[in-house]
Design an enzyme around this catalytic site. Structure first.
Site, PDB file in Angstrom:
ATOM      1  N   PRO A  79      24.341 -26.699 -59.181  1.00 60.38           N
ATOM      2  CG  PRO A  79      25.024 -24.668 -60.116  1.00 60.38           C
ATOM      3  CD  PRO A  79      25.364 -25.667 -59.033  1.00 60.38           C
ATOM      4  CB  CYS A  80      20.435 -29.882 -61.710  1.00 63.67           C
ATOM      5  SG  CYS A  80      19.146 -28.799 -62.372  1.00 63.67           S
ATOM      6  CD  GLN A  81      21.251 -25.411 -64.951  1.00 64.63           C
ATOM      7  OE1 GLN A  81      21.967 -25.735 -64.006  1.00 64.63           O
ATOM      8  NE2 GLN A  81      20.358 -24.445 -64.879  1.00 64.63           N
ATOM      9  CG  PHE A  83      24.542 -33.479 -62.705  1.00 64.00           C
ATOM     10  CD1 PHE A  83      25.840 -33.914 -62.896  1.00 64.00           C
ATOM     11  CD2 PHE A  83      24.287 -32.590 -61.679  1.00 64.00           C
ATOM     12  CE1 PHE A  83      26.865 -33.478 -62.068  1.00 64.00           C
ATOM     13  CE2 PHE A  83      25.305 -32.149 -60.852  1.00 64.00           C
ATOM     14  CZ  PHE A  83      26.596 -32.599 -61.048  1.00 64.00           C
TER      15      PHE A  83
END
Length: 353
Positions: A79-81, A83
């Site tokens: 999950p990119c949140q 970063f």
């Protein structure tokens, strides 16, 4: 013929898996912690789904998914949140924790741990470009290099590969056999996929309506104020085009003046914006339909994510949670980007054969 098997960690609704399969890779199983992912993943990809956190997965769990004579691939999109720039500036500050000590970073550490325990032949990961700026990514690379993997990674303009979005992503490869080259771009400015090419053919909807033939072609209902706002909006414009009485108070303050892309309409003959988990809301970005007075539907968002039009996100004749399905679509790896990853891996394997 070389046999290849893949496992998809953080599989979501199956965007990456579907792209890998279209490229010609066999994907045996997907892991995710969200039970809403199970139906779309299994139904559309004919692969096993396991409801399990990456923190709980052991290498021995994955080894059983790989036949002995197959080249083993582990794919994933943590999950990119954690970063994103927004998370870096606000989330951990609000919680009083150090950003670099946030537990959210552990997902990438667990990914590296699983690789060490399983030792696949190839590893691939997709994430936001901002990940490159952080120490956790440097440590991830160091860990894999110590395991004798060859590392390459690329910042990809998704428009260059047929995704109708202004979306940039980081694509990472690690291989035991050598460096993996990303396949050359398939599109340029002269033939980018556009909003018109992608969603123009769908039946018109009014705010809050749903198609009788495709329940996913459903849009959220606008308030009376937002209906006035979208009627005052121009494709490619912003709230700055509105009469003064429609402008939100937060946008008149200096802190809100830079948010020009919210409450915007898409343009027919340009790629759309980056599709997010809030893409069904007119006020959450440039998610207004180019012509119709509404936000884009879930089906339109899925098409902009390059899911096939027949991709099913919930069982037929069953009700579904609109926001949950919107989240699955927004979190997905665009299918065409997954296909690019798969083709790059296949080229790499064929070159060493």
């Amino acid at each position: 013929m070389v046999n290849i098997s893949a496992v998809d960690l953080f599989c979501g609704a199956g965007g990456l898996t579907h792209g890998l399969r279209k490229a010609g890779l066999r994907v045996n199983v997907g892991y995710d912690i969200d039970p809403v992912c199970e139906f779309p993943y299994k139904y559309n990809n004919k692969a096993e789904f396991i409801l399990k956190s990456v923190e709980e997965i052991k290498g021995v769990d994955l080894v059983k998914h790989f036949p002995e004579d197959h080249i083993k691939v582990i794919a994933g999109c943590a999950p990119c949140q954690p970063f994103s720039n927004y998370s870096r500036r606000y989330s951990d500050r609000a919680s009083g924790r150090s950003f670099y000590h946030s537990s959210k970073w552990k997902l990438l550490d667990d990914f590296a741990r699983i690789v060490k325990e399983c030792m696949p032949d190839i590893v691939t990961m997709e994430n936001v470009p901002q990940l490159q700026q952080h120490e956790v990514f440097e440590k991830f690379i160091i860990k894999l290099k110590r395991l004798k993997y060859f590392i390459t990674f690329y910042e990809v303009n998704c428009q260059d590969y047929g995704v109708p979005q202004t979306r940039r992503r980081l694509v990472f490869f690690a291989s035991k056999f050598g460096e993996i080259d990303l396949i050359p771009p398939t599109h340029d400015r002269d033939n980018y996929e556009t909003v018109r090419k992608t969603i123009y053919h769908l039946e018109p909807l009014k705010t809050g309506e749903s198609s009788k033939t495709d329940p996913l072609h459903q849009c959220s209902k606008l308030s009376a104020l937002n209906l006035r706002r979208i009627r005052a909006s121009k494709p490619g414009g912003s709230w700055r085009d509105w009469p003064e009485d429609l402008i939100a108070k937060c946008h008149t303050k200096s802190s809100g003046k830079s948010y020009s892309s919210v409450y915007g309409r898409m343009e027919w003959d340009s790629p759309g914006p980056t599709i997010t988990t809030q893409c069904f809301g007119f006020g959450n970005g440039r998610f207004g339909h180019p012509k119709q007075d509404r936000a884009i539907s879930l089906r339109e968002a899925a098409l902009l994510q390059t899911f096939p039009e027949k991709y099913q996100f919930f069982p037929p004749n069953e009700s579904f949670a609109f926001t949950k399905i919107g989240r699955l679509i927004g979190n997905a790896v665009p299918v065409k980007l997954g296909e690019v990853v798969g083709k790059s891996i296949l080229n790499h394997i064929q070159q060493r054969s």
